[in-house]
Design a protein around this motif. Structure first.
Motif, PDB file in Angstrom:
ATOM      1  N   LEU A   1       0.823  -1.217   0.000  1.00 49.24           N
ATOM      2  CA  LEU A   1       0.000   0.000   0.000  1.00 49.24           C
ATOM      3  C   LEU A   1       0.855   1.265   0.000  1.00 49.24           C
ATOM      4  N   ILE A   2       2.018   1.191   0.608  1.00 49.07           N
ATOM      5  CA  ILE A   2       2.874   2.376   0.714  1.00 49.07           C
ATOM      6  C   ILE A   2       3.300   2.848  -0.666  1.00 49.07           C
ATOM      7  N   ASP A   3       3.805   1.937  -1.486  1.00 51.71           N
ATOM      8  CA  ASP A   3       4.202   2.300  -2.843  1.00 51.71           C
ATOM      9  C   ASP A   3       2.978   2.656  -3.693  1.00 51.71           C
ATOM     10  N   ASP A   4       1.895   1.900  -3.533  1.00 50.73           N
ATOM     11  CA  ASP A   4       0.675   2.188  -4.297  1.00 50.73           C
ATOM     12  C   ASP A   4       0.175   3.606  -4.034  1.00 50.73           C
ATOM     13  N   LEU A   5       0.233   4.042  -2.771  1.00 44.78           N
ATOM     14  CA  LEU A   5      -0.267   5.374  -2.432  1.00 44.78           C
ATOM     15  C   LEU A   5       0.629   6.470  -2.994  1.00 44.78           C
ATOM     16  N   LYS A   6       1.915   6.193  -3.157  1.00 46.58           N
ATOM     17  CA  LYS A   6       2.794   7.168  -3.808  1.00 46.58           C
ATOM     18  C   LYS A   6       2.312   7.413  -5.237  1.00 46.58           C
ATOM     19  N   LYS A   7       1.938   6.336  -5.925  1.00 48.87           N
ATOM     20  CA  LYS A   7       1.438   6.443  -7.300  1.00 48.87           C
ATOM     21  C   LYS A   7       0.112   7.199  -7.337  1.00 48.87           C
ATOM     22  N   VAL A   8      -0.771   6.889  -6.390  1.00 49.94           N
ATOM     23  CA  VAL A   8      -2.071   7.573  -6.325  1.00 49.94           C
ATOM     24  C   VAL A   8      -1.865   9.067  -6.081  1.00 49.94           C
ATOM     25  N   ARG A   9      -0.961   9.386  -5.187  1.00 46.88           N
ATOM     26  CA  ARG A   9      -0.723  10.807  -4.866  1.00 46.88           C
ATOM     27  C   ARG A   9      -0.178  11.573  -6.074  1.00 46.88           C
ATOM     28  N   LEU A  10       0.639  10.928  -6.895  1.00 44.01           N
ATOM     29  CA  LEU A  10       1.128  11.587  -8.105  1.00 44.01           C
ATOM     30  C   LEU A  10      -0.028  11.921  -9.047  1.00 44.01           C
ATOM     31  N   VAL A  11      -0.954  10.997  -9.184  1.00 47.50           N
ATOM     32  CA  VAL A  11      -2.116  11.236 -10.055  1.00 47.50           C
ATOM     33  C   VAL A  11      -3.004  12.337  -9.479  1.00 47.50           C
ATOM     34  N   THR A  12      -3.245  12.304  -8.170  1.00 43.83           N
ATOM     35  CA  THR A  12      -4.108  13.333  -7.576  1.00 43.83           C
ATOM     36  C   THR A  12      -3.460  14.711  -7.658  1.00 43.83           C
ATOM     37  N   LEU A  13      -2.151  14.780  -7.535  1.00 47.83           N
ATOM     38  CA  LEU A  13      -1.463  16.069  -7.696  1.00 47.83           C
ATOM     39  C   LEU A  13      -1.593  16.578  -9.121  1.00 47.83           C
ATOM     40  N   LYS A  14      -1.446  15.676 -10.067  1.00 53.47           N
ATOM     41  CA  LYS A  14      -1.539  16.047 -11.486  1.00 53.47           C
ATOM     42  C   LYS A  14      -2.891  16.677 -11.811  1.00 53.47           C
ATOM     43  N   TYR A  15      -3.958  16.186 -11.181  1.00 55.31           N
ATOM     44  CA  TYR A  15      -5.312  16.669 -11.479  1.00 55.31           C
ATOM     45  C   TYR A  15      -5.878  17.565 -10.381  1.00 55.31           C
ATOM     46  N   ASN A  16      -5.005  18.115  -9.543  1.00 56.25           N
ATOM     47  CA  ASN A  16      -5.394  19.040  -8.471  1.00 56.25           C
ATOM     48  C   ASN A  16      -6.435  18.449  -7.521  1.00 56.25           C
ATOM     49  N   ASP A  17      -6.297  17.156  -7.226  1.00 52.14           N
ATOM     50  CA  ASP A  17      -7.219  16.474  -6.317  1.00 52.14           C
ATOM     51  C   ASP A  17      -6.535  15.994  -5.037  1.00 52.14           C
ATOM     52  N   ALA A  18      -5.349  16.501  -4.750  1.00 48.99           N
ATOM     53  CA  ALA A  18      -4.575  16.006  -3.610  1.00 48.99           C
ATOM     54  C   ALA A  18      -5.258  16.253  -2.270  1.00 48.99           C
ATOM     55  N   GLN A  19      -6.162  17.219  -2.208  1.00 52.26           N
ATOM     56  CA  GLN A  19      -6.814  17.537  -0.938  1.00 52.26           C
ATOM     57  C   GLN A  19      -8.085  16.721  -0.692  1.00 52.26           C
TER      58      GLN A  19
END
Length: 171
Positions: free
Chosen positions: A28-46
């Protein structure tokens, strides 16, 4: 809200730290790094993250074909507890375990082994593990990763909001 189904399978690039088998919840730790990159790209990190489906099957008939690797009832209990702690530490706001009881009795059909109760509603080791986790952390909040822990060990320090006592979770 961002809803994930954070299954860590043996396939699909779920990287685990050295010393952990493929399919372990530490993926999950590595998976969440990937998810966070996608959410940052689309301004959904919050956006708050939730998991409406998380679990492991302990179907015993064909352990080799289990999507998370060979999972016994004891390993399933360990994985669920570690996965729940990790998801909390990674910022998930809610996590729903799949599934409360086994949907059938076919030992070769993995969907029939996800429950924390068996098909006859008998408690499995996972039930007791989750119950114990809830009893220990029910009134706690995460303080920080536990000082001095380094891979392959994990540790988190929680604080009971009522008694102000600390609880450490380490594996």
């Amino acid at each position: 809200v961002l809803d994930l189904h954070p299954y860590t399978k043996t396939s699909g690039g779920h990287l685990v730290p050295d010393g952990y088998p493929k399919g372990a919840p530490e993926g999950l730790i590595d998976d969440l790094k990937k998810v966070r990159l996608v959410t940052l790209k689309y301004n959904d990190a919050q956006k708050p993250m939730i998991s409406t489906e998380f679990g492991y099957t302990d179907s015993s008939g064909d352990l080799a074909n289990n999507p998370s690797g060979p999972i016994t009832p004891l390993i399933k209990a360990q994985y669920l507890v570690r996965g729940l702690v990790l998801q909390y530490a990674l910022g998930f706001k809610k996590v729903y375990i799949y599934s409360f009881w086994d949907e059938g009795q076919d030992p070769f059909y993995t969907e029939h082994g996800f429950g924390i109760l068996d098909y006859d509603l008998q408690k499995k080791p996972a039930f007791y593990a989750i119950k114990t986790l809830g009893e220990q952390l029910g009134e706690c909040v995460l303080e920080k990763p536990l000082d001095g822990c380094s891979l392959p060990s994990f540790g988190y320090l929680f604080r009971n909001i009522n008694s102000n006592e600390n609880v450490a979770i380490v594996w």
